[in-house]
Design a protein around this motif. Structure first.
Motif, PDB file in Angstrom:
ATOM      1  N   UNK A  16     -54.494  65.051  16.568  1.00 56.15           N
ATOM      2  CA  UNK A  16     -54.320  63.633  16.904  1.00 56.15           C
ATOM      3  C   UNK A  16     -53.781  63.471  18.320  1.00 56.15           C
ATOM      4  N   UNK A  17     -52.753  64.258  18.642  1.00 55.21           N
ATOM      5  CA  UNK A  17     -52.151  64.168  19.989  1.00 55.21           C
ATOM      6  C   UNK A  17     -53.149  64.587  21.064  1.00 55.21           C
ATOM      7  N   UNK A  18     -53.916  65.630  20.795  1.00 54.77           N
ATOM      8  CA  UNK A  18     -54.861  66.106  21.818  1.00 54.77           C
ATOM      9  C   UNK A  18     -56.004  65.117  22.017  1.00 54.77           C
ATOM     10  N   UNK A  19     -56.511  64.535  20.916  1.00 51.98           N
ATOM     11  CA  UNK A  19     -57.600  63.561  21.055  1.00 51.98           C
ATOM     12  C   UNK A  19     -57.084  62.317  21.786  1.00 51.98           C
ATOM     13  N   UNK A  20     -55.872  61.902  21.449  1.00 51.57           N
ATOM     14  CA  UNK A  20     -55.309  60.727  22.123  1.00 51.57           C
ATOM     15  C   UNK A  20     -55.215  60.988  23.627  1.00 51.57           C
ATOM     16  N   UNK A  21     -54.788  62.183  23.966  1.00 55.89           N
ATOM     17  CA  UNK A  21     -54.670  62.547  25.390  1.00 55.89           C
ATOM     18  C   UNK A  21     -56.049  62.552  26.069  1.00 55.89           C
ATOM     19  N   UNK A  22     -57.078  62.939  25.293  1.00 56.54           N
ATOM     20  CA  UNK A  22     -58.432  63.002  25.853  1.00 56.54           C
ATOM     21  C   UNK A  22     -59.116  61.627  25.844  1.00 56.54           C
ATOM     22  N   UNK A  23     -58.405  60.615  25.335  1.00 60.38           N
ATOM     23  CA  UNK A  23     -58.992  59.258  25.306  1.00 60.38           C
ATOM     24  C   UNK A  23     -59.981  59.072  24.161  1.00 60.38           C
ATOM     25  N   UNK A  24     -59.854  59.887  23.108  1.00 61.86           N
ATOM     26  CA  UNK A  24     -60.770  59.774  21.955  1.00 61.86           C
ATOM     27  C   UNK A  24     -59.995  59.164  20.787  1.00 61.86           C
ATOM     28  N   UNK A  25     -60.514  58.071  20.245  1.00 62.63           N
ATOM     29  CA  UNK A  25     -59.816  57.388  19.160  1.00 62.63           C
ATOM     30  C   UNK A  25     -59.826  58.241  17.892  1.00 62.63           C
ATOM     31  N   UNK A  26     -58.769  58.157  17.117  1.00 70.35           N
ATOM     32  CA  UNK A  26     -58.726  58.894  15.852  1.00 70.35           C
ATOM     33  C   UNK A  26     -57.724  58.237  14.919  1.00 70.35           C
ATOM     34  N   UNK A  27     -57.893  58.516  13.632  1.00 75.91           N
ATOM     35  CA  UNK A  27     -56.884  58.148  12.634  1.00 75.91           C
ATOM     36  C   UNK A  27     -56.652  59.354  11.746  1.00 75.91           C
ATOM     37  N   UNK A  28     -55.413  59.497  11.272  1.00 74.80           N
ATOM     38  CA  UNK A  28     -55.062  60.654  10.442  1.00 74.80           C
ATOM     39  C   UNK A  28     -54.767  60.171   9.020  1.00 74.80           C
ATOM     40  N   UNK A  29     -55.488  60.732   8.061  1.00 78.24           N
ATOM     41  CA  UNK A  29     -55.298  60.356   6.656  1.00 78.24           C
ATOM     42  C   UNK A  29     -54.610  61.498   5.918  1.00 78.24           C
ATOM     43  N   UNK A  30     -53.518  61.190   5.245  1.00 80.44           N
ATOM     44  CA  UNK A  30     -52.704  62.220   4.581  1.00 80.44           C
ATOM     45  C   UNK A  30     -52.625  61.929   3.078  1.00 80.44           C
ATOM     46  N   UNK A  31     -52.776  62.994   2.281  1.00 78.43           N
ATOM     47  CA  UNK A  31     -52.742  62.830   0.823  1.00 78.43           C
ATOM     48  C   UNK A  31     -51.350  62.416   0.333  1.00 78.43           C
ATOM     49  N   UNK A  32     -50.289  62.999   0.919  1.00 80.75           N
ATOM     50  CA  UNK A  32     -48.936  62.710   0.429  1.00 80.75           C
ATOM     51  C   UNK A  32     -48.615  61.233   0.642  1.00 80.75           C
ATOM     52  N   UNK A  33     -47.932  60.610  -0.321  1.00 80.83           N
ATOM     53  CA  UNK A  33     -47.621  59.181  -0.170  1.00 80.83           C
ATOM     54  C   UNK A  33     -46.656  58.915   0.976  1.00 80.83           C
ATOM     55  N   UNK A  34     -45.924  59.960   1.377  1.00 79.34           N
ATOM     56  CA  UNK A  34     -44.957  59.775   2.473  1.00 79.34           C
ATOM     57  C   UNK A  34     -44.818  61.128   3.159  1.00 79.34           C
ATOM     58  N   UNK A  35     -44.653  61.120   4.500  1.00 80.87           N
ATOM     59  CA  UNK A  35     -44.551  62.394   5.229  1.00 80.87           C
ATOM     60  C   UNK A  35     -43.126  62.895   5.196  1.00 80.87           C
ATOM     61  N   UNK A  36     -42.929  64.017   4.505  1.00 76.86           N
ATOM     62  CA  UNK A  36     -41.576  64.585   4.391  1.00 76.86           C
ATOM     63  C   UNK A  36     -41.540  65.936   5.071  1.00 76.86           C
TER      64      UNK A  36
END
Ligand SMILES: Cc1cc2nc3c(=O)[nH]c(=O)nc-3n(C[C@H](O)[C@H](O)[C@H](O)COP(=O)(O)OP(=O)(O)OC[C@H]3O[C@@H](n4cnc5c(N)ncnc54)[C@H](O)[C@@H]3O)c2cc1C
Length: 412
Positions: A16-36
């Motif tokens: 996500x960080x690398x794509x953002x830096x490269x100007x490429x849009x992205x979204x991250x989908x995570x199975x866990x209900x909350x990031x711990x």
């Protein structure tokens, strides 16, 4: 272009960080209900830390982690075999970090949401399948409890789901079970006074009766100046259970193998008994795959190349994958071609690491000394193995894993 990243672990967040830096849009989908913040210790070797430094994370990592100073090798009688400096102390242009996996994940998460926005990480979304053959990638999700969620469309989808990847199973439904190495591992963290320099990766003994890896992952955790110290004990045994990063382990299953390890620099049984919690994990991996990229879907990190968790390369190789994939997507207008170019660069390299971790791991020094001494104490290490041989064993793993100094300098 919008890339769908599946999994907000080390690989997903770094991508996500690398794509953002490269100007490429992205979204991250995570199975866990909350990031711990889960897991125990992880090492960020120089080739991976260089990528994280490029992302501007050096300060945040230095604050959360212990900057690794050296590698030290001992036999099971506590006798010193070999030491060598690590990271900047060894002349690399970046540091090496030892860090709690949860702290690393939180550094990556904070940076990603700070730069891309909180709405770009979507928890509670377990991916069940991706349609990858059409003009777009379509990812299907379910919520906790199995309730289907609306599908998500993007230019490409990347499985960063780790070792339990559903999408790897979709692509390779007939793949067999993970391969057991014959070595089971117990892991934990102990609050302890700094051991030796308080910044080393210390490896002791060989798998029979036991091998121990120790390294600190948080500094100054209390008024007594103690550290949070990660440890991993490997024992050769036919007994193991299915891999699960969170499985609880029992002291009586492994501590007897180290019952007489009372060294002048550490009382191992006292140290292990003081552990906060004990986890158990089999040393397993899977054979390298012939292909990761299928149309608009590809695999990354542990989903692509699960390897023995030795040599601190699980996280490092995932981070290198992210850089290669981000470069390929930036340099190609056709996402299908980009995913293929990424695979061509990273599949052979990571397959080599998977195989090296089986046969010639970074702790091969300990294996060699164990073999030559017949697991007996020595009078002088020079009678057993020369310094040149020790250096050669250490350097050969670095070359395979891609963090020998020459290669890193050349790639600068
Ligand atoms: C709970 C846990 C504890 C760990 N502890 C350690 C440790 O102590 N030491 C160590 O060296 N390594 C540990 N690892 C593994 C380490 O993080 C990886 O080897 C390495 O960092 C590569 O990262 P990755 O992104 O490929 O996978 P991971 O870091 O494992 O991340 C995978 C992510 O994908 C999510 N996910 C999985 N399936 C789906 C799905 N179908 N849909 C959406 N999301 C999904 C997972 O919840 C997880 O957040 C742990 C991994 C996990 C998940």
């Amino acid at each position: 272009m919008e890339v769908i990243i599946i999994g907000a672990g080390i690989g997903g967040l770094t991508l996500g960080l690398m794509l953002h830096r490269a100007g490429i849009a992205c979204r991250i989908f995570e199975a866990a209900p909350e990031l711990k913040a889960v897991g125990v210790g992880i090492n960020i070797l120089p080739h991976a830390s260089r990528e994280l430094c490029v992302l501007g994370l050096e300060q945040a990592l230095a604050k959360a982690a212990v900057t690794t100073r050296e590698y030290c090798f001992y036999n099971r009688f506590g006798q010193h075999i070999y030491s060598e400096p690590a990271g900047r102390f060894a002349g690399y242009d970046v540091p090496q970090f030892s860090i709690h996996r949860g702290d690393l994940q939180m550094v990556l998460l904070d940076a990603f949401v700070g730069r891309a926005g909180t709405d770009k990480v979507i928890p509670g979304h377990k991916c069940t399948e991706v349609d990858y053959d059409g003009d777009e990638a379509v990812a299907h999700f379910e919520a906790a409890g199995g309730k289907p969620l609306p599908p998500v469309r993007g230019t490409a989808a990347v499985s960063c789901e780790g070792i339990h990847s559903v999408l790897r199973k979709q692509l390779y439904p007939a793949e067999g079970l993970p391969k057991y190495s014959g070595i089971n591992m117990w892991r934990g963290v102990t609050r302890w006074q700094p051991i030796l320099t308080g910044a080393g990766m210390i490896r002791v003994g060989w798998h029979h009766p036991a091998k121990l890896l120790i390294y600190p992952i948080r500094n100054g955790i209390d008024a007594q100046g103690r550290q949070l110290v990660n440890w991993v004990c490997d024992i050769e045994t036919p007994q193991y259970q299915a891999r699960d990063w969170n499985r609880r382990g029992k002291l009586e299953d492994f501590l007897p193998a180290m019952a007489d390890w009372h060294f002048d620099w550490l009382d191992v049984p006292d140290f292990i008994r003081a552990s906060d919690a004990i986890l158990e994990y089999p040393m397993v991996d899977q054979d390298p795959l012939p292909r990761w990229s299928f149309g608009r879907l590809t695999l990354l990190g542990d989903a692509a190349h699960p390897m023995y968790p030795r040599g601190a390369n699980g996280a490092a190789q995932a981070i290198l994958d992210c850089r290669a994939l981000s470069d390929a997507l930036q340099g190609n207008t056709d996402p299908v071609a980009a995913l293929k170019a990424y695979e061509a660069k990273r599949l052979p390299a990571t397959s080599e690491v998977v195989l090296a971790n089986r046969k010639a791991p970074p702790d091969a020094i300990l294996q060699e000394v164990y073999r030559r001494t017949g697991d007996k104490p020595f009078k002088s290490i020079d009678d057993v193995i020369s310094r040149e041989e020790l250096i050669a064993l250490s350097e050969s793993y670095k070359r395979v894993a891609g963090y020998d100094k020459e290669r890193l300098k050349a790639a600068r």
